[in-house]
Scaffold this motif. Structure first.
Motif, short mmCIF file in Angstrom:
data_model
loop_
_atom_site.label_atom_id
_atom_site.label_comp_id
_atom_site.label_asym_id
_atom_site.label_seq_id
_atom_site.Cartn_x
_atom_site.Cartn_y
_atom_site.Cartn_z
N TYR A 187 0.87 -1.23 -0.03
CA TYR A 187 -0.10 -0.02 0.10
C TYR A 187 0.71 1.22 -0.11
CZ TYR A 187 -3.75 -3.36 0.63
OH TYR A 187 -4.35 -4.39 0.31
N ASP A 188 0.40 2.26 -1.00
CA ASP A 188 1.24 3.43 -0.82
C ASP A 188 0.82 4.53 -0.05
OD1 ASP A 188 0.27 2.61 -4.25
OD2 ASP A 188 2.37 2.49 -3.42
N TYR A 189 -0.22 4.72 0.62
CA TYR A 189 -0.64 5.60 1.31
C TYR A 189 -1.53 5.04 2.45
CZ TYR A 189 0.57 8.47 -2.66
OH TYR A 189 1.20 8.88 -3.87
N TRP A 190 -1.39 5.77 3.55
CA TRP A 190 -2.05 5.42 4.68
C TRP A 190 -2.76 6.65 5.51
CZ3 TRP A 190 -2.38 0.23 6.07
CH2 TRP A 190 -1.65 -0.63 5.28
N GLY A 191 -3.74 6.22 6.22
CA GLY A 191 -4.36 7.10 7.39
C GLY A 191 -3.57 7.03 8.76
N GLN A 192 -4.12 7.95 9.46
CA GLN A 192 -3.63 8.02 10.76
C GLN A 192 -4.18 6.98 11.78
OE1 GLN A 192 -6.38 9.64 9.91
NE2 GLN A 192 -7.48 9.53 11.49
N GLY A 193 -5.04 6.37 11.31
CA GLY A 193 -5.79 5.26 12.26
C GLY A 193 -6.66 5.65 12.78
N THR A 194 -7.76 4.73 13.30
CA THR A 194 -8.76 4.98 14.13
C THR A 194 -9.05 3.78 15.40
OG1 THR A 194 -11.36 5.65 14.42
CG2 THR A 194 -10.49 3.73 12.61
#
Length: 124
Positions: free
Chosen positions: A111-118
């Motif tokens: 995966y190339d991009y990630w969010g900050q998480g929840t």
């Protein structure tokens, strides 16, 4: 560059449900696969589910199969993870990843991009 934001986490009792959302913005004109991973304290990030750009192909970890459902709405550039019958073992930070390669990588490097998480916390 693609900006990814997860939302929908929270505290729920065992047996309950939550729906996570993953909103992608920026250079989303290209098709991309989307995946959900989770990471509990002192554990590695693990694959949960993934979905292709068209939505026709999905993949699930054995531990969530039959309880979680991944979906997406490309008109809104948003993906979802419906989590039912949650268990204390599902407690973790959940991350959404966006991939430029075809579905469905089970590895974070895919995966190339990630969010900050929840954060998802399931109480017994």
């Amino acid at each position: 560059q693609v900006h990814v934001v997860e939302s929908g986490g929270g505290l729920v009792q065992a047996g309950g449900s939550l729906r996570l959302s993953c909103a992608a913005s920026g250079r989303t004109s290209s098709s991309y696969a989307m995946g959900w991973f989770r990471q509990a304290p002192d554990k590695e990030r693990e694959f949960v589910a993934a979905i292709s750009w068209s939505g026709r192909t999905t993949s699930y970890a054995d531990s969530v199969k039959g309880r979680f459902t991944i979906s997406r709405d490309n008109a809104k550039n948003t993906g979802y993870l419906q989590m039912n019958n949650l268990k204390p073992g599902d407690t973790a930070v959940y991350y959404c990843g966006v991939s430029s390669v075809p579905c469905c990588s089970r590895y974070p490097l895919g995966y190339d991009y990630w969010g900050q998480g929840t954060q998802v916390t399931v109480s017994s």
